[in-house]
Design a protein around this motif. Structure first.
Motif, PDB file in Angstrom:
ATOM      1  N   MET A  12      48.777  36.519  40.760  1.00 54.23           N
ATOM      2  CA  MET A  12      48.116  37.160  41.893  1.00 54.23           C
ATOM      3  C   MET A  12      49.120  37.955  42.715  1.00 54.23           C
ATOM      4  SD  MET A  12      45.316  34.401  43.233  1.00 54.23           S
ATOM      5  CE  MET A  12      44.151  35.617  43.850  1.00 54.23           C
ATOM      6  N   ALA A  16      46.280  39.331  47.531  1.00 65.75           N
ATOM      7  CA  ALA A  16      45.198  38.565  46.912  1.00 65.75           C
ATOM      8  C   ALA A  16      45.449  37.070  47.076  1.00 65.75           C
ATOM      9  CB  ALA A  16      45.066  38.929  45.436  1.00 65.75           C
ATOM     10  N   PHE A  80      36.746  40.286  42.725  1.00 66.12           N
ATOM     11  CA  PHE A  80      38.152  40.613  42.539  1.00 66.12           C
ATOM     12  C   PHE A  80      38.336  41.533  41.353  1.00 66.12           C
ATOM     13  CE2 PHE A  80      37.557  36.672  40.208  1.00 66.12           C
ATOM     14  CZ  PHE A  80      38.244  36.881  39.025  1.00 66.12           C
ATOM     15  N   ILE A  93      45.815  39.735  39.210  1.00 61.97           N
ATOM     16  CA  ILE A  93      44.767  39.900  40.205  1.00 61.97           C
ATOM     17  C   ILE A  93      45.347  40.748  41.343  1.00 61.97           C
ATOM     18  CG2 ILE A  93      43.145  38.738  41.749  1.00 61.97           C
ATOM     19  CD1 ILE A  93      42.833  37.828  38.818  1.00 61.97           C
ATOM     20  N   PHE A  96      41.379  40.729  45.875  1.00 64.50           N
ATOM     21  CA  PHE A  96      40.589  39.497  45.952  1.00 64.50           C
ATOM     22  C   PHE A  96      39.836  39.571  47.264  1.00 64.50           C
ATOM     23  CE2 PHE A  96      39.641  35.058  46.648  1.00 64.50           C
ATOM     24  CZ  PHE A  96      39.329  34.608  45.377  1.00 64.50           C
TER      25      PHE A  96
END
Length: 100
Positions: A12, A16, A80, A93, A96
């Motif tokens: 991430m 996020a 996301f 990611i 988010f």
């Protein structure tokens, strides 16, 4: 005996991760834990799709030459985006979004 194949992981971006952390710290620990499991499962699913030559889950969109897949989480107010890094066996990611 052969060594087990490395497993796909989720990484991430800091913003996020901050949103996910805030989710847990704001009294939504169960949702936080469910999202962690969801993202971990998604990483494994994406890895299987990539290895099988199939399309990964999500709505693809290309931004500056990078393909991002947008995922809404069913029955939750979470959305996301992730990108795929097959050489490193992980998804990243970036966005988010949690609507509290």
């Amino acid at each position: 005996m052969t060594a087990p194949l490395p497993s796909w992981k989720a990484v991430m971006e800091p913003r996020a991760a901050e949103v996910l952390h805030t989710m847990g710290a704001s009294g939504f620990k169960q949702l936080h834990d469910e999202m962690v499991l969801f993202i971990r499962s998604l990483a494994l699913e994406v890895g299987d799709a990539v290895q099988a030559g199939k399309t990964p889950p999500g709505l693809p969109m290309t931004i500056d030459g990078v393909v991002w897949y947008s995922i809404p989480v069913f029955n939750e107010r979470v959305l996301f985006s992730y990108s795929i890094f097959p050489d490193q066996q992980h998804i990243r990611i970036c966005d988010f979004i949690w609507i509290e």
